[in-house]
Design a protein around this motif. Structure first.
Motif: not given
Length: 206
Positions: A5-25
């Protein structure tokens, strides 16, 4: 049948520069994955939204090779009865947790894949990542996840599985050309002549 299944990341407590939650999608061998900020507070949370209400069957988590959380808790949520469509209006059920290896045996070169078998319904997946393992490569006490896979079946409001497009087309063709109770060319109509003796029928069913 359960499928990826596909998904969308709605939230992360923090994100380091260059390692976005979009990478998980994105699912391909070149992704870098998500990482928390340096010296982040714990626990860290990631919340995913699935396209529809889903009966989840399996969750796969691929951890970073040295930015490793000691434990990941798994929660599944859906809209509350009043249909408040917001992150904080979602109710979550705790499904359990997985513990990760410190990865010393592989000299921090291999990535650990955890597969979690689940049988629960929801649309929002909440992952709670606990404090990192300490090692010489993780200088800033971060955690990271390279990839997430969700397998399951989309369901309706009553919890019935919704066939995927391919299966739905097959079912439509069956219903169109092979309706129940219809005789087809070359097929004899059922007959009630010479009925089977009930005693023989009973013996056959035993």
């Amino acid at each position: 049948m359960p499928h990826k299944l596909s998904f969308r990341v709605l939230h992360a407590t923090s994100t380091d520069s260059g390692y976005s939650t979009k990478e998980l999608e994105i699912h391909n061998p070149l992704v870098k994955g998500w990482q928390s900020i340096k010296f982040c507070p714990y626990p860290q949370e990631i919340i995913l939204k699935l396209p529809k209400k889903t009966r989840m069957k399996k969750l796969q988590l691929l951890a970073h090779q040295f930015l490793i959380p000691t434990k990941i808790e798994v929660y599944l949520g859906s809209y509350p009865p009043e249909h408040v469509v917001s992150l904080h209006g979602t109710r979550y059920k705790r499904l359990g947790y997985v513990t990760m290896s410190d990865n010393e045996k592989t000299s921090f070169k291999a990535r650990e894949l955890k597969s979690v078998h689940i049988d629960a319904v929801g649309q929002y997946l909440r992952l709670v990542l606990h404090k990192n393992y300490i090692n010489k490569f993780n200088l800033y006490n971060q955690v990271g996840v390279i990839a997430i896979n969700v397998l399951g079946d989309e369901v309706d409001d009553e919890g019935n599985v919704i066939p995927d497009d391919k299966q739905q087309r097959v079912n439509e063709l069956i219903n169109r050309y092979m309706p129940n109770g219809q005789a087809y060319p070359g097929e004899e109509e059922p007959t009630t002549q010479n009925p089977i003796d009930p005693s023989v029928l009973g013996a056959m069913n035993k």
